[in-house]
Design a protein around this motif. Sequence first.
Motif, PDB file in Angstrom:
ATOM      1  N   VAL A 372       0.824  -1.203   0.000  1.00 34.22           N
ATOM      2  CA  VAL A 372       0.000   0.000   0.000  1.00 34.22           C
ATOM      3  C   VAL A 372       0.860   1.255   0.000  1.00 34.22           C
ATOM      4  CG1 VAL A 372      -1.639   1.342   1.378  1.00 34.22           C
ATOM      5  CG2 VAL A 372      -1.968  -1.120   1.081  1.00 34.22           C
ATOM      6  N   PHE A 373       1.910   1.276   0.823  1.00 31.23           N
ATOM      7  CA  PHE A 373       2.730   2.473   0.928  1.00 31.23           C
ATOM      8  C   PHE A 373       3.537   2.712  -0.350  1.00 31.23           C
ATOM      9  CE2 PHE A 373       1.908   1.275   5.313  1.00 31.23           C
ATOM     10  CZ  PHE A 373       1.501   2.496   5.851  1.00 31.23           C
ATOM     11  N   GLY A 374       4.002   1.639  -0.958  1.00 31.94           N
ATOM     12  CA  GLY A 374       4.685   1.799  -2.231  1.00 31.94           C
ATOM     13  C   GLY A 374       3.749   2.316  -3.309  1.00 31.94           C
ATOM     14  N   ALA A 375       2.510   1.798  -3.325  1.00 28.55           N
ATOM     15  CA  ALA A 375       1.536   2.257  -4.313  1.00 28.55           C
ATOM     16  C   ALA A 375       1.177   3.727  -4.084  1.00 28.55           C
ATOM     17  CB  ALA A 375       0.285   1.386  -4.251  1.00 28.55           C
ATOM     18  N   LEU A 376       1.036   4.124  -2.813  1.00 27.04           N
ATOM     19  CA  LEU A 376       0.740   5.529  -2.523  1.00 27.04           C
ATOM     20  C   LEU A 376       1.885   6.431  -2.963  1.00 27.04           C
ATOM     21  CD1 LEU A 376      -0.936   5.455   1.017  1.00 27.04           C
ATOM     22  CD2 LEU A 376      -1.949   6.297  -1.102  1.00 27.04           C
ATOM     23  N   MET A 377       3.107   6.002  -2.707  1.00 29.32           N
ATOM     24  CA  MET A 377       4.273   6.802  -3.081  1.00 29.32           C
ATOM     25  C   MET A 377       4.362   6.945  -4.598  1.00 29.32           C
ATOM     26  SD  MET A 377       8.177   6.138  -1.836  1.00 29.32           S
ATOM     27  CE  MET A 377       9.471   7.341  -2.173  1.00 29.32           C
ATOM     28  N   LEU A 378       4.117   5.861  -5.305  1.00 36.41           N
ATOM     29  CA  LEU A 378       4.149   5.913  -6.759  1.00 36.41           C
ATOM     30  C   LEU A 378       3.034   6.797  -7.304  1.00 36.41           C
ATOM     31  CD1 LEU A 378       5.329   4.915  -9.439  1.00 36.41           C
ATOM     32  CD2 LEU A 378       3.811   2.919  -9.273  1.00 36.41           C
ATOM     33  N   THR A 379       1.826   6.670  -6.724  1.00 40.07           N
ATOM     34  CA  THR A 379       0.700   7.486  -7.167  1.00 40.07           C
ATOM     35  C   THR A 379       0.981   8.970  -6.964  1.00 40.07           C
ATOM     36  OG1 THR A 379      -0.852   5.702  -6.663  1.00 40.07           O
ATOM     37  CG2 THR A 379      -1.751   7.931  -6.829  1.00 40.07           C
ATOM     38  N   GLN A 380       1.525   9.319  -5.816  1.00 39.75           N
ATOM     39  CA  GLN A 380       1.826  10.725  -5.547  1.00 39.75           C
ATOM     40  C   GLN A 380       2.891  11.264  -6.493  1.00 39.75           C
ATOM     41  OE1 GLN A 380       2.817  10.579  -1.387  1.00 39.75           O
ATOM     42  NE2 GLN A 380       0.700  10.809  -0.715  1.00 39.75           N
ATOM     43  N   GLY A 381       3.884  10.457  -6.799  1.00 34.66           N
ATOM     44  CA  GLY A 381       4.898  10.891  -7.745  1.00 34.66           C
ATOM     45  C   GLY A 381       4.334  11.123  -9.133  1.00 34.66           C
ATOM     46  N   GLY A 531      13.062  10.304  -3.717  1.00 39.58           N
ATOM     47  CA  GLY A 531      11.867   9.473  -3.625  1.00 39.58           C
ATOM     48  C   GLY A 531      11.867   8.347  -4.639  1.00 39.58           C
ATOM     49  N   ALA A 532      12.299   8.660  -5.872  1.00 37.33           N
ATOM     50  CA  ALA A 532      12.382   7.612  -6.891  1.00 37.33           C
ATOM     51  C   ALA A 532      13.405   6.546  -6.495  1.00 37.33           C
ATOM     52  CB  ALA A 532      12.748   8.236  -8.238  1.00 37.33           C
ATOM     53  N   ALA A 533      14.530   6.989  -5.939  1.00 35.10           N
ATOM     54  CA  ALA A 533      15.550   6.029  -5.501  1.00 35.10           C
ATOM     55  C   ALA A 533      15.040   5.171  -4.352  1.00 35.10           C
ATOM     56  CB  ALA A 533      16.817   6.779  -5.089  1.00 35.10           C
ATOM     57  N   ALA A 534      14.321   5.787  -3.406  1.00 38.17           N
ATOM     58  CA  ALA A 534      13.791   5.026  -2.277  1.00 38.17           C
ATOM     59  C   ALA A 534      12.763   3.998  -2.731  1.00 38.17           C
ATOM     60  CB  ALA A 534      13.183   5.980  -1.254  1.00 38.17           C
ATOM     61  N   LEU A 535      11.873   4.404  -3.637  1.00 41.12           N
ATOM     62  CA  LEU A 535      10.862   3.467  -4.120  1.00 41.12           C
ATOM     63  C   LEU A 535      11.511   2.333  -4.895  1.00 41.12           C
ATOM     64  CD1 LEU A 535       7.879   2.786  -4.421  1.00 41.12           C
ATOM     65  CD2 LEU A 535       7.818   4.223  -6.471  1.00 41.12           C
ATOM     66  N   THR A 536      12.474   2.662  -5.739  1.00 37.82           N
ATOM     67  CA  THR A 536      13.169   1.611  -6.498  1.00 37.82           C
ATOM     68  C   THR A 536      13.913   0.665  -5.570  1.00 37.82           C
ATOM     69  OG1 THR A 536      13.426   3.145  -8.355  1.00 37.82           O
ATOM     70  CG2 THR A 536      14.839   1.193  -8.327  1.00 37.82           C
TER      71      THR A 536
END
Length: 790
Positions: A372-381, A531-536
């Motif tokens: 869920v948190f990864g999806a939220l982070m991606l959606t916000q980006g 943020g992109a680096a953290a999500l990746t």
Amino acid sequence: MAGAQKHTTAPEPAPPPTAPPTARPDLELLVHGVGGTTPEKMLGDPRTVRVTGDDTAAVFRRAEDAGPPGDPDDATTDGRPHGAPGRGDRPRGEPVQEAYVWCNLTSGNASRALWLLLLPFMVVNLAHWMRPAAPGRTRTVRLYGLLVRLAALSLTVLLVAAACEVALDLVAWQCAGVTACSGRHSWLHFLSPAGHGWWSAPGRRLALAALAPTALTALLWYLSHRTWSAYESHRPMARTPEPDPHAGALASPGFWYGRRLGARLRAAHTAAGLLTVAAALTVPALHHDHHPAPLHTLGLILGAALLGWALTVVVVVCRRGRSETRLDPKTDRLLVRGLPLGALALLLLAALYAGWSRPGWHSAGRLPGDPVFGALMLTQGVLAVTLAVVAYDLYRRNPDPRAAMRGLGGPAVVLLACALGGVASGGVAQRVADWLDGTRASLAGPPVTLTWQASAIPPLLLVLLATTALLAARVGRLAHAERARVRHQHPGEPEDPSRTRAIARTRAMATLTDRAPLLLAVVSVTTLLLGAAALTGSLTTEVPPARAAHDAGEPVRIAAETAQALGSWLVGLGLLLFVTWGRRAYKDASARRTIGILWDVGTFWPRAAHPFAPPCYAERAVPDLTWRTATWTERTGGRLVLSGHSQGSVLVAAAAWQLTPATRERVALLTYGSPLERLYGRWFPAHFGPDALAALHCDTGPWTNLYRRTDPIGGPLRVPGEPHVDHAPLDDPRAYGRSPEHPLPAPILGHSDYQDDPAFARARARLLARLHPGLPAQRPSDREAEEPAG
């Protein structure tokens, strides 16, 4: 602050002689700026009388200016009429002064210190108003607002999901389910499986823990509803809309009355929070249920209902809501009540479903739902990047060289709000996990995505420190260059090197405000990359940064471990500072006023994107000023000067836009230390851009703006047309050295004490003279009419 103000009852002396029929009163309505003040200080008199208003916002006069009962000019709060103005012993020709005190709207009682916790919501709400000016691009403007509202909705889901992570996952699922952890916390004994109690079942533990995020959502709804009733429910003056394509939305009758949209967004965000809690209860139970089949089927039906209701929430948020061309008293009662009540019903069903007896169900590892948190982070980006594309498309069709970041200020602010929410969520989860698991061996810890987000704080701070160092070096160079200008402006006086350095340094420091776009650009770009680096990293490694770098080189491993540990502690320290500051503000009115300064700037705009943001004080202040100005001019036929300092000048301009043309002709504007162009014109170009200010200059009476080069907030307005709005820069300090007129060193005033400058009284007198159509105004001197450079 209202309790600290000393007010006296108006005296009742003999009535003054009857004025000739042709006499007309003059009034100056003073509006203070950020931080607030008292009516005694604004009016320069220890005895003041409240003319109209309440303890939250009111208009005051000197006691000597409050006339005898029976005069229909004014009315007090208790219904007693006050007399005609101008009775006090003042120099001939000066107007009666009134002070509009609105500081209690932002720093009144102690509970408002808690607004610090709503900072991400306030920031994302600002982005809604930061779009570039785009006449005729209605669809693109609506798309811009839609993207901001969706980003705001994701922040609400993120906040409630973070609360679920702490309460349901870390406490109820992980710690309470492990004997080694629950044994260290006595308040968790009744949830431990070792006790074999009724609450020891995983689903029942989750249902009990769900009370915390549910209470948080209910608290946000209550605060939003309560503050709307106290601040934003005041209706503006009803008038026929007179559209002006250059004035923008601020001239629309319904701009300061967003009741319908506020109620709908409040219902949608409340429902989204409750659905997030319901999903956190349903997903783990559904993940376990394979047999018996009926229970699994019920779980699927409940999950489908949650998904359908969530889509309904998204549709409601996507609907266009603001009807600014008219006052819209509708509330969509069925939707406003049904949406959160339906979500609450689904939450109760989810709690019942999760708490159903399931023999053999044990909690292990993390709670299902980490993605869920990864999806939220991606959606916000994705939303932030898409918003940047839309904003730049709006900007390039109507480019404004003064607009901050070429129209990309809104997307940058959205990214900053999402980063604040994500970093705070990750840091809190990490700190709670460390507190619960002293050995760091019995718990799986928070989701990997949150840990990676918190680990991004140290590198971001390094970039900020480097940028700050560059700005400090630039200020040093500019201060060195200003010394020659200071010496040139005071020829023939003995040079004082320390005095010259102080003046030059103050001027150089004042320019830092103009560097804010550079700082925000660096922060937003760095945040996007980190943020992109953290999500990746979280998706590819599925482990925290320290473990992911375990087999890397020694420098990389040390850097990863340091970033993870330091990021967690920095968030903990930040939360501690927030709590300390909030507690101090709860007890100390001066500290509360400091917090109020933040909200004076951040909460000027209506809550059009996020209903849980701190309330908009302008939805009370602007109608107050409009009503007072319109009713006074209509009843007396006199001339009125709206005199605004700092943020008060923004309120004055907003109120002037709301007046009818007939009233504007009798009103002059006097602004000083004004951020109208320097801050609002650059960051909110669609509403305070060059076209909007030029339209206000054409539509209203005479206007004069005073500023100093040492002022870090105020500046010239650069409004085209004749006569010039901008006065020449005021001298600051008023005297370089000691002189017969100034035997003691004159202070460097910067943003304060504009009214003490003789230029203020002269500017006010010229404005009043220009309001007389039959009398020629005094011709300004060449210096006073000088157009400021730049």
